[in-house]
Write an enzyme that holds these catalytic residues in place. Structure first.
Site, PDB file in Angstrom:
ATOM      1  N   SER A  50       0.778  -1.241   0.000  1.00  0.00           N
ATOM      2  CA  SER A  50       0.000   0.000   0.000  1.00  0.00           C
ATOM      3  C   SER A  50       0.810   1.292   0.000  1.00  0.00           C
ATOM      4  CB  SER A  50      -0.954   0.006   1.202  1.00  0.00           C
ATOM      5  OG  SER A  50      -0.238  -0.197   2.406  1.00  0.00           O
ATOM      6  N   PHE A  74      -2.126  -3.590   5.919  1.00  0.00           N
ATOM      7  CA  PHE A  74      -2.890  -3.331   7.143  1.00  0.00           C
ATOM      8  C   PHE A  74      -3.084  -1.825   7.236  1.00  0.00           C
ATOM      9  CE2 PHE A  74      -3.224  -4.878  11.851  1.00  0.00           C
ATOM     10  CZ  PHE A  74      -4.600  -4.704  11.790  1.00  0.00           C
ATOM     11  N   LEU A 139       6.967  -5.855   3.798  1.00  0.00           N
ATOM     12  CA  LEU A 139       6.362  -5.437   5.063  1.00  0.00           C
ATOM     13  C   LEU A 139       7.321  -4.570   5.870  1.00  0.00           C
ATOM     14  CD1 LEU A 139       4.399  -8.402   6.697  1.00  0.00           C
ATOM     15  CD2 LEU A 139       3.525  -6.477   5.377  1.00  0.00           C
ATOM     16  N   TYR A 225      18.064  -2.710   2.850  1.00  0.00           N
ATOM     17  CA  TYR A 225      18.902  -1.526   2.673  1.00  0.00           C
ATOM     18  C   TYR A 225      20.235  -1.774   3.349  1.00  0.00           C
ATOM     19  CZ  TYR A 225      20.698   3.236   3.027  1.00  0.00           C
ATOM     20  OH  TYR A 225      21.501   4.348   2.952  1.00  0.00           O
ATOM     21  N   TYR A 235      22.111   1.454  11.480  1.00  0.00           N
ATOM     22  CA  TYR A 235      21.348   0.610  10.564  1.00  0.00           C
ATOM     23  C   TYR A 235      22.004  -0.761  10.372  1.00  0.00           C
ATOM     24  CZ  TYR A 235      17.777  -0.482   7.196  1.00  0.00           C
ATOM     25  OH  TYR A 235      16.705  -1.077   6.586  1.00  0.00           O
ATOM     26  N   LYS A 244      17.960  -7.535   8.955  1.00  0.00           N
ATOM     27  CA  LYS A 244      18.227  -7.617   7.524  1.00  0.00           C
ATOM     28  C   LYS A 244      19.225  -8.724   7.205  1.00  0.00           C
ATOM     29  CE  LYS A 244      15.428  -4.288   6.494  1.00  0.00           C
ATOM     30  NZ  LYS A 244      14.142  -4.616   5.818  1.00  0.00           N
TER      31      LYS A 244
END
Length: 397
Positions: A50, A74, A139, A225, A235, A244
């Protein structure tokens, strides 16, 4: 009602339905202008369809390959007095434009981590499509209820193994500041992996395969990423990075499972962009503002739709895709080019409250942030009355 942007921290609590539709239309027009994707997918499931990269993946499949698409997300619908979430309006617009083109476009709204939504998705594929040939996993959620144990996991944005001090922008006050981030505990790391790692992706592929709704030769991809050393502490070397890295491990089993039927599974590394997820990451508004400044000057800046169209054309559906040493697909080369990163690094410590707008493209960052919620879109009359109660025509009950 007349809807204006109201920003609180890294979220805008209002959304403009007409602006969201215009934003979706612009992305569709970009894909159409690029031309068809040779040998592209025809029946596509997008999990997290979305907003951001997931929405771009759905748009690219539909309007670059005439694919039937089923989207899972969602989102909260609007009412007569309260706007919906951006993803709701984005999907309503996508549904409208796909239907006008004669394309299948159904959507399922609910917790993608749950067994219930997986079962509803499988049932819909069986009834309508038979099988899918591409599964995009996109997601981005702050928490997850495990479908087997019922345990609730919450993700954190923290470094691992050490405390770090990072520069960033207080986007509300528009000031540059330094913040100290304490290291994540082992439990916090494990919880973040449970939310944002590869377990749910693997559960989806296992459920789809076991139900017989993956076509021979089906592909799947999940987005990640990596970034460069400026962002690594919070990150790639932080709690999110642990999740990740779990993707990189899980994809091996998924790839082996699909390979037996001629399929493939790949993690795709994408460029840093303004998304609802990235806006919540400390230091990213400053990094993105500098990155935009440098890449726009070089003419190499790209948004979600450019990145994803390139991923489909050059990697997912290219006879000679480029893999890195880990077997990932890469679309982040322009961001990570040495000349871009060296310029960003050179400017990093020079940014102050006084020169924020001069040295960075913070104005562009703010513009892109508001566009996520349907604001500052060209051609939209923001003084006009709009109805915030917009239906998604082909929502699976």
């Amino acid at each position: 009602m007349i809807i204006k942007p109201r920003v609180r921290g890294f979220i805008c609590v209002t959304t403009h339905p007409v602006g969201c539709e215009a934003n979706v239309k612009q992305q569709i027009e970009y894909v159409k202008a690029q031309g068809p994707i040779a040998n592209g997918p025809k029946k596509v499931l997008v999990i997290g369809a979305s907003t951001g990269y997931g929405l771009a993946a759905r748009i690219t499949a539909a309007f670059g390959s005439d694919a039937a698409t089923l989207g899972v997300f969602f989102e909260r619908p609007g009412t007569d007095t309260k706007p919906a979430t951006p993803g709701w309006y984005n999907t309503a617009a996508f549904d409208k434009f796909a239907t006008e083109k004669g394309l299948y476009a159904k959507s399922i709204n609910g917790d993608a981590f749950s067994k219930e939504i997986k079962a509803k998705t499988i049932e819909t594929i069986k009834n309508d499509l038979g099988q899918v040939d591409l599964v995009v996993y996109s997601l981005a959620a702050p928490r997850r209820t495990h479908p087997e144990t019922g345990q609730v996991f919450n993700s954190v944005l923290k470094p691992v193994g050490k405390s770090v001090t990072l520069r960033g922008i207080d986007t509300d006050k528009e000031v540059v500041k330094e913040s100290v981030f304490e290291p994540a505990s082992q439990e916090e790391i494990e919880n973040t992996v449970a939310v944002m790692g590869g377990e749910d992706w693997q559960m989806w592929i296992d459920a789809l395969a076991d139900a017989g709704v993956l076509a021979p030769g089906a592909k799947t991809t999940a987005f990640t990423y990596l970034g460069e050393k400026i962002t690594h502490d919070i990150y790639w070397n932080g709690s999110i990075g642990a999740a990740k890295k779990d993707l990189d491990e899980r994809v091996l089993g998924i790839r082996a499972k699909l390979a037996s039927a001629g399929g493939d599974a790949r993690v795709a590394v994408l460029k840093a962009l303004v998304t609802q997820a990235s806006s919540a990451i400390p230091m990213m508004p400053l990094y993105l503002s500098l990155l935009f400044k440098v890449m726009k000057a070089k003419g190499t800046h790209e948004g979600c739709i450019e990145q994803i169209y390139g991923l489909y054309r050059d990697s997912l559906y290219n006879a000679a895709p480029q893999f890195d040493e880990e077997g990932r697909l890469r679309t982040d080369q322009k961001e990570l080019s040495p000349d871009v990163q060296s310029e960003v690094s050179a400017l990093w410590d020079k940014v102050t409250n006084e020169n924020l707008y001069e040295l960075t493209d913070f104005a562009g960052y703010k513009h892109e942030f508001l566009r996520l919620f349907g604001f500052e879109i060209e051609g939209v009359d923001y003084e006009a009355d709009v109805n915030p109660d917009v239906a998604i025509a082909h929502l699976v009950a």
